[in-house]
Write a protein that holds these residues in place. Structure first.
Motif: not given
Length: 115
Positions: A11-24
């Protein structure tokens, strides 16, 4: 009868990173995975508190103790670093068993660390 029931919740964690060019997938700090009773490759639902987006993906292990929460691949477009999310997993079980089942729910601090 078999029903689907919530098994785990972070419950309620913060996004630390977003990597578009990755498999998923979603990378989750292994300490959080253990505490929430999640395993690698388990299907999870992500709910973004900031924008209402909902998506499904699978878990990969992140560095233990890092607080890392990273959405990878196309789902990276549905979050921004700093967004708050909730991570759910579900299980299928017998109706009577489900009545007695207690899910694992954790509430990390604002640095994505266990309290």
């Amino acid at each position: 009868m078999q029903i689907q029931i919530m098994k785990s919740k972070i419950h309620r964690v913060k996004i630390t990173q977003a990597e578009l060019h990755y498999v998923g997938s979603i990378t989750i700090d292994e300490d959080l995975m253990d505490a929430a009773n999640l395993i690698e490759n388990e299907k999870v639902q992500i709910v973004n508190i900031n924008n209402g987006e909902r998506l499904e993906t699978y878990v990969i292990k992140g560095e233990r103790g890092s607080g890392k929460i990273c959405l990878n691949g196309p789902s990276a477009r549905r979050v921004a670093v700093g967004d708050m999310i909730i991570i759910f997993s579900y299980g299928i079980m017998d109706f009577e068993e489900a009545k007695k089942f207690k899910p694992t729910i954790i509430f990390p601090d604002d640095q994505n660390q266990l309290i």
